[in-house]
Design a protein around this motif. Sequence first.
Motif, PDB file in Angstrom:
ATOM      1  N   CYS A 281       0.806  -1.224   0.000  1.00 43.65           N
ATOM      2  CA  CYS A 281       0.000   0.000   0.000  1.00 43.65           C
ATOM      3  C   CYS A 281       0.833   1.265   0.000  1.00 43.65           C
ATOM      4  N   ASN A 326      -0.675   3.139   5.350  1.00 45.45           N
ATOM      5  CA  ASN A 326      -1.053   3.960   4.203  1.00 45.45           C
ATOM      6  C   ASN A 326       0.063   4.855   3.695  1.00 45.45           C
ATOM      7  N   THR A 511      -4.475  -1.805  -4.881  1.00 40.83           N
ATOM      8  CA  THR A 511      -4.320  -0.485  -4.288  1.00 40.83           C
ATOM      9  C   THR A 511      -4.632   0.584  -5.336  1.00 40.83           C
TER      10      THR A 511
END
Length: 590
Positions: A281, A326, A511
Motif C-alpha cells: 500500500c 497507508n 491499491t
Amino acid sequence: VIPAPCPGRGLSLSGKLRPEPVRMEPVRSRLAGSPLPGPGRQQQQRAGRSHKRPSSGESPGWEPPTRRLRRRMTGSEQQGGIPPVPTTPIEAGSRSSNQSDSTSSGDEDGNFPLAFHQQSEELSVYEKKRLKNIQENAQFFASLNMLETAKKLREIGKRGPVKREIAPRREKFKSSGEQPMVRRSMRLLRLDPAGTPLPEIPIETPVETEERISGPLKMIGNEEEDSKVTENLMNTWLEISQDKVRIKEKQPVELKKYKSSLNKMTIQKSFVAKVTTNRVCSLAFHPSQHRFLVAAGSTYGYVGLWDLSSQADAIHQFKPHLGTVNCLHFSPSNSAELLSLGNDGTIRCGNVAAAVFDEVYTSDSRNTSSFDFLAEDGSTLIVSHWDGDVTVVDRRTPSTSGELDAYLGISHLRTVSVHPVHRHYFVTAEDRCATIYDVRHLKASHKRAVAHMNGHTKKVNSAFFSPITGNRVVTVCMDNRIRIFDTSAIIPKIPLVASITHNNYTGRWLTKFRAVWDPKREDCFVVGSTVRPRQIEVFHDTGARVHEFSDAECLGSVCSTNVMHSTQNVLVGGNSSGRLHVFMDNSLSG
C-alpha cells in the motif's frame, strides 16, 4: 228480430246478445299426407265435433274414439293384417292421431276399417323406404338398451348418500430399543473411497482482536529464526544513514537525455522478491546514493525492508501497526528514522539506532489516511483523516495528541502534500476536487480553501505538488483521468495544463493508483497501469508519454504503488501480493 237464446249464449246487462264462443279445432294430418276432397273435409269436421265427451244425459255405452281405434287395430292384427311398425314415441303419437282421424272418417263414409284402407292402397317407393328406415332405426335404438340404462340411473339417483368408512387410527410406534440404521455419506464419516479414515481436521481457534499498544515497540522481527538477518539489516541501515544526504537541486538535464537514461533501466529475476505477505500500500526509498534500501508498507500493519545491494536475501518484516500502512517516509534530517502511518490512527517512528518504534501521534478515531512534513527538517507534520480532519503534529513535544485539529468540511480526504517552497500551503485529494489550504488559516472558525482545482467528476485518489518548485500538481481521479494543474501562482481557480486518459479502475483487490513525481525532475511523474503487457508508465507534465517499463518474464502483474530514488535511476513497484519489482540502471546493477 231478436234471436232466441241457445245453449252457451245469453243476454248481457245491456240487453245485447252475447256472441257465440269460437271453438279452435286442431289441424290433423293424414297418413297419406293429402287432404280429403270437399265433402270428406266437412264430414271430418263433423266427426271431430262428435268426439266430445257426452253429457250426463247421453248413452252410458259411449267410448272415446282412440280406445275404439285401438280395439279395431288389435282385431285386425289378430286376423292377419299388416304387422305393426316400431316407431318412436313421437311417431307413435302422430300415427295414433292419424288413425283416429282415419277411423272416424271411415265410420262416417262407409264404416270401412283402417286395415282395409291400408291393404287396399298400394304404398309408393318413398313410403316403403321410409318404413324400412324407421324399422332399422328402431332396431338400433333397441340394441342400445337406453330404457334399461335410464332405469338404472333412476335407481342410482334414488339411493341415499354413501357413508365413508372411518380409517382406523395408526398405532404409535413403540421403539424396541434398537436405533434404525441411517445412511451417511463417506464424506461425513471422514472416509476416503477405499474406506480408510481420513486425518482429523485441526480445530482453528478464533483470532482475538488485537488491541493497540501505546508507547514504544521494540524493533524485533516476527520470527526468532531471522534474528541474525534482522541484525545485519539494521546494521546496514544504520551505516548508510551516517552518509551525508545530497540536497535536492533542479537538474538541468534535457528531456532527451532523461529518456535515454530511462531506456538503460532494466529488471532482473534477482530484483523481484516478496517483501510483505500482503498487498503493498505504500513505498519509501532510503536517500543513500551507495546502497539502496526500500521500505514497503502493507495491510495488517506490516512494514518490510529490503536491502537491494546485498547479495543475500536481506528481507525482513516488522509489525508496528494494527491496520493498513497507508504512508511511509524517511526523515529528511535523519535517514535512520522511518515514519509510518497506519490505518489504526497512529504514526510511529522506527529509529534503527534505538531499535524501537516510537509513538509520534495517536488518534482516537483510528481513521488516518496520509501525512507529510510541514517543516523542511521533518520536525512538524500535517496529518489527514478519512473523515475530512487535518492535524498538525509537533514531534518535539512529548504529547502524541497533536497541536492543532481542524475540520475542513469535506467528507473524503485521501492524501495530503506540502508545497516544497511555500511550506504553509498543502494540497488535499478530496471527493471530486483537489484543494489548496493555508495552514496559517486553520485556526479560524471557518476554514476557507485558498485555491480549487476543479474538473473532477469522481473521487480523487491522490494529489501531489512537484518536488522541486511546486509549480505543478498532478491528480489521479476515478473518472479515468490524470490531470496536471499549473500552481506557479496560487489563485482561487487553478488552471488546467493537461488531461490524460488513463484507466484508473483498480477494483477491490488492488491499491488505488497514485501518480508520484520523480524527485530528480520537475516535469515527469510515474504511475501504474492496467495495460497488457503489464507496465509502469512515465508521463511528462504536458501529457505526453515519456517511457514505459515492462518485461514479459519478470513483470506480470499490476504495480499500483511506485517510487523513484531521489538521486539514482532506480524504480520500485509493488503489487497486490506483496512482491516488489526493481528497475535499475545497468551500471548500478553490475
